[in-house]
Design an enzyme around this catalytic site. Structure first.
Site, short mmCIF file in Angstrom:
data_model
loop_
_atom_site.label_atom_id
_atom_site.label_comp_id
_atom_site.label_asym_id
_atom_site.label_seq_id
_atom_site.Cartn_x
_atom_site.Cartn_y
_atom_site.Cartn_z
NE ARG A 102 -3.86 0.65 1.93
CZ ARG A 102 -5.08 0.73 2.46
NH1 ARG A 102 -5.28 1.45 3.56
NH2 ARG A 102 -6.10 0.11 1.91
CG HIS A 129 -8.39 0.14 -2.86
ND1 HIS A 129 -7.64 -0.97 -2.54
CD2 HIS A 129 -9.02 0.52 -1.71
CE1 HIS A 129 -7.79 -1.25 -1.25
NE2 HIS A 129 -8.63 -0.37 -0.73
CD GLN A 132 -13.07 -1.74 -0.69
OE1 GLN A 132 -12.31 -1.66 0.25
NE2 GLN A 132 -14.29 -2.25 -0.58
CG ASP A 219 -13.45 6.61 -0.98
OD1 ASP A 219 -13.38 6.48 0.25
OD2 ASP A 219 -12.46 6.59 -1.73
CB CYS A 259 -14.01 1.46 0.03
SG CYS A 259 -13.64 3.22 0.07
NE ARG A 287 -10.43 -5.02 0.53
CZ ARG A 287 -9.65 -4.05 1.01
NH1 ARG A 287 -10.21 -3.02 1.61
NH2 ARG A 287 -8.33 -4.06 0.88
N1 NVA Z 1 -9.90 6.84 -1.36
C1 NVA Z 1 -9.55 6.38 -0.04
C2 NVA Z 1 -9.84 4.92 0.08
C3 NVA Z 1 -9.53 4.32 1.43
C4 NVA Z 1 -9.78 2.85 1.45
C5 NVA Z 1 -8.08 6.67 0.23
O1 NVA Z 1 -7.27 6.49 -0.70
O2 NVA Z 1 -7.73 7.08 1.34
N1 CP Z 2 -11.21 0.00 2.42
C1 CP Z 2 -9.94 -0.09 2.86
O1 CP Z 2 -9.00 -0.33 2.09
O2 CP Z 2 -9.80 0.05 4.20
P1 CP Z 2 -8.43 0.23 5.03
O3 CP Z 2 -7.85 1.57 4.62
O4 CP Z 2 -8.84 0.17 6.45
O5 CP Z 2 -7.50 -0.88 4.65
#
Ligand code: NVA
Ligand code: CP
Length: 302
Positions: A102, A129, A132, A219, A259, A287
């Site tokens: 990540r 992502h 997800q 989101d 998400c 997930r």
């Molecule tokens: N768009 C959000 C998704 C988190 C799962 C982010 O990138 O923080």
């Molecule tokens: N939706 C998602 O990826 O959640 P986290 O940021 O908690 O991993």
């Protein structure tokens, strides 16, 4: 399929295969059927951003598959002190059987895959992502019985989630509408691809986007890494909210997906979130199953 870097790398059949395997693994999990398909394997999980769902579902999933997962925070790795991704990739490939990462830039994930010799899984970048969205597609199929022909409306920022939803849904034959401010459009390359491949509507009118939707998705307005823009974004996104008025434009049996984490009173009201908590937390659970499918596909000896 050697990696999961972004959904556009996968064919529709590969996505369908993963969803089928995710359903199978969910069944095995729920019925206590052993599924140690990754006995003796180790997954390294590099996190340059926070996570609840991704971290816990990958770690638990790997355990349930008979393998082991290592949580590698970039604060502790030498990568956080400037060791190149190219070198990290080659070193980790000598110890591990797969890497989940990540991070911010999509190019970092691609470089890891290019220089390493083991499967790489994108656990979220600023661009995409994919894990997800595999869970999202699994959830939509569970609730709606099918994907092809269904309409997904995404309300909010044209961010990593919007990008991956457009690709995943269009590859599954779904129609997609994005309701976003004009300065917050999804990735232009993805939009161009979607227009030439399937049915995509992009509009500033959130009611137009939601019209007749089978699934309404939202989101956060400020993704991880965009904290400095939070106040500006609160102004720019005012009104881009999934509330009961918006839901009146979707199908009467429409599902709501998020998400998570959610900001009640911003992109979604507490009322809508709680009314659709069943779907939203099934989505979070999926997930686990979807990512186990990805790991089995990429890491099991076939
Ligand atoms: N768009 C959000 C998704 C988190 C799962 C982010 O990138 O923080
Ligand atoms: N939706 C998602 O990826 O959640 P986290 O940021 O908690 O991993």
């Amino acid at each position: 399929m050697k990696h999961l870097l972004k959904l556009s790398d996968l064919t529709s059949d590969e996505i369908l295969d993963l969803l089928g395997l995710a359903d199978q693994l969910k069944f095995e999990n729920k019925n206590g059927i052993p599924h140690h398909y990754l006995e003796g394997k180790t997954l390294g999980m590099i996190f340059q951003k926070s996570s609840t769902r991704t971290r816990v579902s990958f770690e638990t999933g790997m355990y349930q598959l008979g393998g082991h997962a290592l949580f590698l925070s970039s604060r502790d790795l030498q990568i956080g002190r400037g060791e190149p991704v190219e070198d990290t990739a080659r070193v980790l490939s000598r110890y591990l059987d797969g890497i989940m990462i990540r991070t911010y830039q999509q190019s970092e994930v691609e470089t890891l895959a290019k220089y390493g010799s083991i499967p790489v899984i994108n656990g979220l970048t600023d661009y995409a992502h994919p894990c997800q969205v595999l869970a999202d597609l699994q959830t939509i199929r569970e609730y709606k019985g099918a994907l092809s022909g269904k309409k997904l409306a995404f309300i909010g920022d044209g961010n990593n989630m919007a990008n991956s939803l457009i690709v995943g849904c269009i590859k599954m034959g779904m129609r997609v509408a994005i309701g976003c401010p004009k300065d917050y459009m999804p990735d232009s390359g993805i939009v161009e691809w979607a227009h030439s491949t399937g049915e995509l509507l992009i509009t500033e009118d959130i009611y137009e986007a939601a019209e007749g939707a089978d699934a309404v998705y939202t989101d956060v307005w400020s993704s991880m890494g965009m904290e400095a823009e939070t106040e500006k974004r609160k102004k720019d996104f005012a009104g881009y909210c999934v509330d009961s008025k918006l839901m009146d434009h979707a199908k009467s049996d429409a599902m709501v997906l998020h998400c998570l984490p959610a900001h009640r009173g911003e992109e979604i009201t507490a009322e809508v979130l709680e009314a659709h908590a069943g779907e939203i937390f099934d989505e979070a659970e999926n997930r686990l199953h979807a990512q186990k499918a990805v790991m089995v596909k990429l890491m099991a000896n076939k």
